[in-house]
Scaffold this motif. Structure first.
Motif, PDB file in Angstrom:
ATOM      1  N   ASP A  10       3.909   9.749  14.234  1.00 41.35           N
ATOM      2  CA  ASP A  10       3.551   9.718  12.821  1.00 41.35           C
ATOM      3  C   ASP A  10       2.489  10.796  12.597  1.00 41.35           C
ATOM      4  O   ASP A  10       1.425  10.764  13.221  1.00 41.35           O
ATOM      5  CB  ASP A  10       3.004   8.325  12.487  1.00 41.35           C
ATOM      6  CG  ASP A  10       2.633   8.156  11.022  1.00 41.35           C
ATOM      7  OD1 ASP A  10       2.543   9.162  10.297  1.00 41.35           O
ATOM      8  OD2 ASP A  10       2.412   6.998  10.614  1.00 41.35           O
ATOM      9  N   ARG A  15      -2.912   8.678  11.634  1.00 39.45           N
ATOM     10  CA  ARG A  15      -2.263   8.459  12.915  1.00 39.45           C
ATOM     11  C   ARG A  15      -2.265   9.690  13.831  1.00 39.45           C
ATOM     12  O   ARG A  15      -1.924   9.588  15.009  1.00 39.45           O
ATOM     13  CB  ARG A  15      -0.812   8.005  12.701  1.00 39.45           C
ATOM     14  CG  ARG A  15      -0.696   6.590  12.134  1.00 39.45           C
ATOM     15  CD  ARG A  15      -1.139   5.565  13.146  1.00 39.45           C
ATOM     16  NE  ARG A  15      -1.107   4.195  12.625  1.00 39.45           N
ATOM     17  CZ  ARG A  15      -2.157   3.577  12.122  1.00 39.45           C
ATOM     18  NH1 ARG A  15      -3.340   4.187  12.057  1.00 39.45           N
ATOM     19  NH2 ARG A  15      -2.062   2.334  11.682  1.00 39.45           N
ATOM     20  N   PRO A 213       4.031   6.012  18.668  1.00 41.95           N
ATOM     21  CA  PRO A 213       3.727   5.635  17.277  1.00 41.95           C
ATOM     22  C   PRO A 213       3.488   4.140  17.119  1.00 41.95           C
ATOM     23  O   PRO A 213       2.613   3.723  16.348  1.00 41.95           O
ATOM     24  CB  PRO A 213       4.961   6.106  16.497  1.00 41.95           C
ATOM     25  CG  PRO A 213       6.026   6.338  17.516  1.00 41.95           C
ATOM     26  CD  PRO A 213       5.316   6.714  18.772  1.00 41.95           C
TER      27      PRO A 213
END
Length: 283
Positions: A10, A15, A213
């Protein structure tokens, strides 16, 4: 787009972010370095080693393994351009584990003054370099779980000794993002240390996951990445979570790196790490 074992990271600001290099004005300040290491879990030391010496070893590594079919025929070994044909795996294993890993060239790199003397200065003690030192290359386009190093923290593999071991990850040549360098999960060492203290993470040595992620979501944290250049090093604690990115270099160049570990010689040493690395050593 960055991937690790096929998982797409991400890239939203919550992130994904850049590693923060250690400022030059802190490089000779031991207290500042320890404060940064405790806070961040890592020291990103740009230009710490002589790039020429790093590239000399890169050339030596790929030149040594050229007879195995690893390197493109007619290419300069220092470029580390992967061959298209099949690898002679028997010859590769023999050269790597009998010649390169126990060789004087590798030891000289890992115990160079800018490494060994630097750790002695930082730790203010006589230091011990673990004999088990790992060196890996990754070819562009390799796929499948386990191709890139999965998310883990080092202590799970070092439980028979001190938990204050420090790792140094050395890019052996330039490793821009597309060549698949290390990514660090921001602040993860604080959570890991708390869980270690509570005894909730004491389990057999294993990677945490290939799903980077998903892990970032679980920790509500960011993966920290950068473009490494020859001469850079990463020093990190045994508690920070890190992982490798996929190599998608369009020029066919292999990522080469080594990770080594130093600690105070006066603290308990994990006996399992006192033999040369081998892919059948059980660790």
């Amino acid at each position: 787009m960055l991937t690790s074992n096929g998982y797409v990271l991400d890239d939203s600001p919550s992130r994904l972010a850049r590693l923060e290099p250690t400022p030059m004005e802190e490089r000779d300040d031991r207290d500042a370095l320890w404060a940064r290491l405790r806070r961040d879990g890592y020291l990103y030391l740009t230009g710490h080693l002589d790039p020429a010496e790093v590239l000399d070893f890169r050339r030596y590594y790929f030149q040594s393994l050229t007879p195995t079919g690893l390197v493109a025929e007619g290419s300069d070994p220092v470029e580390g351009i992967a061959a298209d044909g099949d690898l002679d795996r028997g010859s590769y294993r023999r050269i790597l584990f009998d010649d390169v890993v126990p060789g004087a060239e590798y030891q000289a790199l890992c115990a160079a003054p800018r490494v060994a003397d630097w750790f002695a200065w930082l730790l203010e003690d006589e230091v011990h370099l673990h004999k088990r030192k790992i060196i890996r290359h990754t070819k562009p386009g390799e796929r499948g779980i386990g191709t890139a190093t999965q998310a883990h923290y080092d202590l799970v593999y070092l439980r028979e000794g001190s938990d204050r071991v420090l790792s140094m990850w050395i890019p052996l040549g330039d490793i821009p993002l597309e060549r698949g360098g290390l990514a660090y999960l921001e602040g993860s060492h604080h959570r890991v240390m708390a869980q270690e203290a509570a005894g909730t993470l004491r389990r057999p040595a294993a990677s945490m996951t290939a799903d980077l992620p998903g892990l970032a979501d679980e920790y509500d944290s960011r993966w920290l990445v950068t473009d490494y250049t020859a001469g850079d090093v990463m020093v990190h604690s045994a508690h920070i979570v890190h992982a490798g990115l996929d190599n998608v270099d369009a020029g066919g160049r292999m990522r080469l790196s080594t990770d080594i570990r130093y600690q105070r010689a006066t603290e308990p040493i994990d006996w399992r790490w006192q033999e040369h690395w081998h892919d059948q050593d059980g660790l």
